[in-house]
Design a protein around this motif. Structure first.
Motif, mmCIF file in Angstrom:
data_model
loop_
_atom_site.group_PDB
_atom_site.id
_atom_site.type_symbol
_atom_site.label_atom_id
_atom_site.label_comp_id
_atom_site.label_asym_id
_atom_site.label_seq_id
_atom_site.Cartn_x
_atom_site.Cartn_y
_atom_site.Cartn_z
ATOM 1 N N LYS A 1 0.830 -1.198 0.000
ATOM 2 C CA LYS A 1 0.000 0.000 0.000
ATOM 3 C C LYS A 1 0.866 1.249 0.000
ATOM 4 O O LYS A 1 0.359 2.354 -0.149
ATOM 5 C CB LYS A 1 -0.907 -0.003 1.227
ATOM 6 N N SER A 2 2.172 1.070 0.207
ATOM 7 C CA SER A 2 3.107 2.184 0.201
ATOM 8 C C SER A 2 4.491 1.643 -0.142
ATOM 9 O O SER A 2 4.698 0.435 -0.204
ATOM 10 C CB SER A 2 3.135 2.885 1.564
ATOM 11 N N LEU A 3 5.428 2.530 -0.351
ATOM 12 C CA LEU A 3 6.814 2.159 -0.628
ATOM 13 C C LEU A 3 7.489 1.736 0.666
ATOM 14 O O LEU A 3 7.275 2.348 1.712
ATOM 15 C CB LEU A 3 7.556 3.359 -1.229
ATOM 16 N N SER A 4 8.306 0.679 0.614
ATOM 17 C CA SER A 4 9.040 0.234 1.792
ATOM 18 C C SER A 4 10.497 -0.002 1.410
ATOM 19 O O SER A 4 10.812 -0.929 0.658
ATOM 20 C CB SER A 4 8.438 -1.057 2.346
ATOM 21 N N ALA A 5 11.378 0.857 1.919
ATOM 22 C CA ALA A 5 12.814 0.691 1.700
ATOM 23 C C ALA A 5 13.388 -0.068 2.885
ATOM 24 O O ALA A 5 13.065 0.217 4.035
ATOM 25 C CB ALA A 5 13.486 2.045 1.555
ATOM 26 N N HIS A 6 14.232 -1.051 2.605
ATOM 27 C CA HIS A 6 14.755 -1.944 3.632
ATOM 28 C C HIS A 6 16.100 -2.471 3.152
ATOM 29 O O HIS A 6 16.311 -2.582 1.938
ATOM 30 C CB HIS A 6 13.744 -3.094 3.817
ATOM 31 N N PRO A 7 17.014 -2.808 4.045
ATOM 32 C CA PRO A 7 18.295 -3.357 3.597
ATOM 33 C C PRO A 7 18.147 -4.610 2.718
ATOM 34 O O PRO A 7 18.989 -4.881 1.872
ATOM 35 C CB PRO A 7 19.028 -3.691 4.902
ATOM 36 N N ASP A 8 17.061 -5.361 2.910
ATOM 37 C CA ASP A 8 16.823 -6.563 2.105
ATOM 38 C C ASP A 8 16.229 -6.247 0.737
ATOM 39 O O ASP A 8 16.066 -7.146 -0.078
ATOM 40 C CB ASP A 8 15.886 -7.522 2.841
ATOM 41 N N GLY A 9 15.872 -4.987 0.503
ATOM 42 C CA GLY A 9 15.315 -4.596 -0.786
ATOM 43 C C GLY A 9 14.134 -3.666 -0.638
ATOM 44 O O GLY A 9 13.516 -3.584 0.415
ATOM 45 N N THR A 10 13.818 -2.980 -1.712
ATOM 46 C CA THR A 10 12.701 -2.044 -1.737
ATOM 47 C C THR A 10 11.465 -2.727 -2.295
ATOM 48 O O THR A 10 11.534 -3.427 -3.299
ATOM 49 C CB THR A 10 13.059 -0.816 -2.601
#
Length: 125
Positions: free
Chosen positions: A6-15
């Motif tokens: 439902k939104s963008l999620s940036a994370h060390p494991d990937g976006t």
């Protein structure tokens, strides 16, 4: 299981991008998917994204983690998700009721009867 963002999620494991669907596990870990679902950042892919969230912020602040929401926002979240709060009155009690119910639902979704806990019915193969 699959989740739709439902939104963008940036994370060390990937976006993970808004509006896209991801395989769990595979493209997204189970732990991360659980966090995204509980935080309101994603829905299960079998849910219609529009039906699951007709108002972009129905619970007062859909981008805010549950722990950061007010008592009123938590009550609205619970009502929107069909969660019975019982006698819960304090924020900690309401949060506990919500997270317990969400965990129960997740366990029910993963419980396919094969005993491996992966929810796919293949016995872990």
């Amino acid at each position: 299981m699959r989740i739709t963002m439902k939104s963008l999620s940036a994370h060390p494991d990937g976006t993970l991008e808004n509006g896209k669907t991801y395989e769990v596990p595979g493209q997204c870990s189970r732990a991360r998917a659980r966090e995204l679902l509980e935080g309101g950042y994603a829905v299960r892919a079998d849910e219609d994204l529009a039906a699951a969230d007709p108002d972009p912020v129905p619970d007062g602040d859909g981008d805010k983690p549950l722990e950061k929401r007010t008592v009123e926002q938590l009550r609205v979240y619970a009502a929107d998700h069909g969660i019975d709060l019982g006698d819960a009155a304090k924020k900690a009690e309401i949060l506990d009721a919500i997270t317990t119910e969400l965990a129960r639902r997740e366990a029910d979704a993963d419980d396919d009867g094969d005993g491996d806990g992966d929810g796919d019915g293949d016995g872990g193969a």
